[in-house]
Design an enzyme around this catalytic site. Structure first.
Site, PDB file in Angstrom:
ATOM      1  N   ARG A   2       9.367   4.814  -8.502  1.00  0.00           N
ATOM      2  CA  ARG A   2       8.833   5.946  -7.731  1.00  0.00           C
ATOM      3  C   ARG A   2       9.420   5.919  -6.322  1.00  0.00           C
ATOM      4  NH1 ARG A   2       6.462   7.280  -3.061  1.00  0.00           N
ATOM      5  NH2 ARG A   2       5.043   5.507  -3.180  1.00  0.00           N
ATOM      6  N   GLU A   3       8.932   5.021  -5.469  1.00  0.00           N
ATOM      7  CA  GLU A   3       9.501   4.919  -4.105  1.00  0.00           C
ATOM      8  C   GLU A   3      10.998   4.630  -4.179  1.00  0.00           C
ATOM      9  OE1 GLU A   3       7.585   4.682  -0.783  1.00  0.00           O
ATOM     10  OE2 GLU A   3       9.619   5.113  -0.152  1.00  0.00           O
ATOM     11  N   HIS A  12       2.187   8.643  -9.868  1.00  0.00           N
ATOM     12  CA  HIS A  12       1.986   9.148  -8.503  1.00  0.00           C
ATOM     13  C   HIS A  12       1.853  10.660  -8.528  1.00  0.00           C
ATOM     14  CE1 HIS A  12       2.999   8.608  -4.031  1.00  0.00           C
ATOM     15  NE2 HIS A  12       2.238   7.570  -4.294  1.00  0.00           N
ATOM     16  N   ARG A  72      -6.393   5.757  -7.638  1.00  0.00           N
ATOM     17  CA  ARG A  72      -6.125   5.175  -6.328  1.00  0.00           C
ATOM     18  C   ARG A  72      -5.927   6.334  -5.372  1.00  0.00           C
ATOM     19  NH1 ARG A  72      -0.519   3.022  -6.195  1.00  0.00           N
ATOM     20  NH2 ARG A  72       0.191   4.422  -4.560  1.00  0.00           N
ATOM     21  N   THR A 129       3.566   4.231   6.504  1.00  0.00           N
ATOM     22  CA  THR A 129       4.572   5.186   6.052  1.00  0.00           C
ATOM     23  C   THR A 129       5.856   5.166   6.873  1.00  0.00           C
ATOM     24  OG1 THR A 129       2.816   6.527   5.133  1.00  0.00           O
ATOM     25  CG2 THR A 129       4.904   7.661   5.536  1.00  0.00           C
ATOM     26  N   HIS A 168       1.146  -0.808   1.474  1.00  0.00           N
ATOM     27  CA  HIS A 168       2.429  -0.169   1.163  1.00  0.00           C
ATOM     28  C   HIS A 168       3.195  -0.154   2.480  1.00  0.00           C
ATOM     29  CE1 HIS A 168       5.041   2.886  -0.904  1.00  0.00           C
ATOM     30  NE2 HIS A 168       5.248   3.285   0.352  1.00  0.00           N
ATOM     31  N   HIS A 224       6.545   0.112   4.791  1.00  0.00           N
ATOM     32  CA  HIS A 224       7.948   0.522   4.954  1.00  0.00           C
ATOM     33  C   HIS A 224       8.653  -0.446   5.897  1.00  0.00           C
ATOM     34  CE1 HIS A 224       8.802   4.152   2.613  1.00  0.00           C
ATOM     35  NE2 HIS A 224       7.480   4.152   2.496  1.00  0.00           N
ATOM     36  N   HIS A 264      26.669 -28.380   7.713  1.00  0.00           N
ATOM     37  CA  HIS A 264      25.674 -27.930   6.727  1.00  0.00           C
ATOM     38  C   HIS A 264      25.962 -28.530   5.354  1.00  0.00           C
ATOM     39  CE1 HIS A 264      23.791 -24.343   8.940  1.00  0.00           C
ATOM     40  NE2 HIS A 264      24.576 -24.943   9.812  1.00  0.00           N
TER      41      HIS A 264
HETATM   42  C1  HCA Z   1       5.441   9.212  -0.395  1.00  0.00           C
HETATM   43  C2  HCA Z   1       4.514   8.545   0.583  1.00  0.00           C
HETATM   44  C3  HCA Z   1       4.262   7.067   0.392  1.00  0.00           C
HETATM   45  C4  HCA Z   1       3.018   6.821  -0.420  1.00  0.00           C
HETATM   46  C5  HCA Z   1       2.613   5.380  -0.516  1.00  0.00           C
HETATM   47  C6  HCA Z   1       1.532   5.067  -1.538  1.00  0.00           C
HETATM   48  C7  HCA Z   1       4.128   6.498   1.824  1.00  0.00           C
HETATM   49  O1  HCA Z   1       6.659   9.019  -0.301  1.00  0.00           O
HETATM   50  O2  HCA Z   1       4.990   9.939  -1.245  1.00  0.00           O
HETATM   51  O3  HCA Z   1       1.261   5.862  -2.432  1.00  0.00           O
HETATM   52  O4  HCA Z   1       0.933   3.992  -1.438  1.00  0.00           O
HETATM   53  O5  HCA Z   1       4.965   5.692   2.226  1.00  0.00           O
HETATM   54  O6  HCA Z   1       3.208   6.908   2.520  1.00  0.00           O
HETATM   55  O7  HCA Z   1       5.376   6.431  -0.226  1.00  0.00           O
HETATM   56 CU    CU Z   2       6.421   4.989   0.870  1.00  0.00          CU
END
Ligand code: HCA
Ligand code: CU
Length: 380
Positions: free
Chosen positions: A12-13, A76, A136, A170, A198, A200, A292
């Site tokens: 997904r991501e 998702h 979720r 995010t 989650h 980034h 090393h």
């Molecule tokens: C997206 C947003 C998401 C959702 C993260 C999650 C984010 O790209 O749709 O569902 O936990 O980073 O906020 O990836």
């Molecule tokens: Cu994300």
């Protein structure tokens, strides 16, 4: 966090990486492999993206039903009823619906007030629950939201029937200290709901933030193989589980299969890892400088956090003008060639005058021939 779980979102991501589109075959192969290595939850995609994504997701869900995939399957979806209907009609284990909760997202993306958003969140979580799947709720941009409002959001989602809420960093602006505090505050303020992190990687902190979040009370960590995802991606699976193993002494998944997974996703995505990428990058268990190399040959602990075999790798020594006698002797031994210290010194001397970037076995044997006048044959 004693019993934390991994949710892998490569499908997904990870597919939100510019330039990445997974075919159905790759998608299924990745899902099976993630299940084989013991990833607890797999986020397989959003069926509303395109019809072929939907059909691949439904095949993965069928494999789960047949017992070929063990992981919990998460689909998702936007917080839009028709999207949720499409997602739940596939009968996944869980649907994850997201909505922006920072003022930035509320004002500029959703054009809703905080109050309106709470109502929308409740309505869509309840709607998804009505389809009989686990839900979720993802608080998108949670880390830039007002804390008291975020607490209300988590409560609202829980009361509407979500058993988990994802706290999404995010744009990757958390720090470990803030992550730990944020999760422990949420945990305390809103009992009875599981929390996902989650994270980034915009500022390179995703692994550290995820680890700190588990210390604060997150019990599901989102990852992608090789750290794929929007912009700088999210927490890389291989790095997080290795860091967790080192610091907490727990193997969350079958770590020896990480190199296989990393290569699989390189092939599927067309995106190669940097040689320096932690855990699975080409270079990360190869030692270069003479100091090393000698240290590692005496005791690998000198320059390795843990033995490479833990993550399915093996140790190597690169040879060039940085190399010392011990590494040259070691390589020659591996080739079945034994030489005295004097010859060894001459080989190292000769190495100093070459600018070869990385000597192969054959190159080393040639140098040995030049120095001794004898042609050695490798017995390997
Ligand atoms: C997206 C947003 C998401 C959702 C993260 C999650 C984010 O790209 O749709 O569902 O936990 O980073 O906020 O990836
Ligand atoms: Cu994300």
């Amino acid at each position: 966090g004693e019993s934390i779980k991994i949710l892998d979102s490569t499908l997904r991501e990870g597919e939100q990486t510019p330039g990445v589109i997974f075919s159905e075959e790759w998608r299924i192969k990745i899902a099976k492999s993630l299940s084989d290595v013991g990833v607890h939850l797999i986020e397989v995609g959003d069926p509303n993206v395109a019809p072929d994504v939907r059909s691949a997701i439904s095949k993965i869900i069928a494999l789960k039903r047949d017992g070929e995939i063990k992981s919990e399957i998460v689909v998702h979806s936007r917080s839009v009823k028709s999207d949720i209907e499409n997602a739940t009609s596939l009968e996944p284990d869980r649907v994850a619906i997201f909505y922006g909760v920072s003022d930035i997202h509320l004002k500029h993306k959703h054009r809703k007030t905080r109050e309106e958003a709470l109502a929308i969140i409740a309505e869509h979580v309840e709607f998804a629950r009505g389809a009989g799947v686990k839900v979720r709720f993802t608080a998108e941009d949670a880390t830039r939201a007002d804390l008291d409002y975020l607490i209300q959001v988590v409560k609202t989602a829980r009361d509407a029937g979500a058993d988990r809420v994802s706290i999404a960093d995010t744009v990757g602006i958390l720090t470990p200290d803030r992550a730990r505090q944020l999760f422990s505050k949420l945990k305390e303020a809103v009992p009875g709901v599981g929390l996902d992190i989650h994270a980034h990687n915009d500022l390179g902190m995703a692994v550290a933030n995820s680890m700190a979040a588990t210390e604060g009370g997150a019990d599901v960590v989102h990852t992608t193989v090789n750290g794929l995802g929007e912009r700088a991606g999210i927490t890389p699976l291989q790095v997080f589980v290795a860091a967790y193993y080192y610091h907490k002494g727990v193997k969350l998944i079958d770590m020896a299969k990480l190199p296989y997974l990393a290569s699989l996703v390189e092939a599927a995505s067309g995106i190669a890892q940097m040689p320096t990428f932690p855990i699975t990058g080409d270079n990360v268990f190869t030692h270069k400088a003479g100091v090393h190399q000698a240290g590692v040959l005496a005791n690998p602990e000198t320059y390795e956090p843990f033995p490479p075999e833990v993550v399915g790798r093996s140790r190597d020594f690169s040879l060039d003008k940085y190399s010392g006698r011990r590494a040259v002797a070691h390589r020659l031994e591996r080739l079945g060639v034994k030489v005295d210290e004097e010859t060894l010194a001459k080989v190292v001397e000769e190495l100093k005058s070459t600018n070869a970037r990385r000597l192969r076995d054959e190159d080393l044997l040639e140098i040995l021939e030049k120095v001794t006048g004898v042609r050695y044959k490798a017995y390997v």
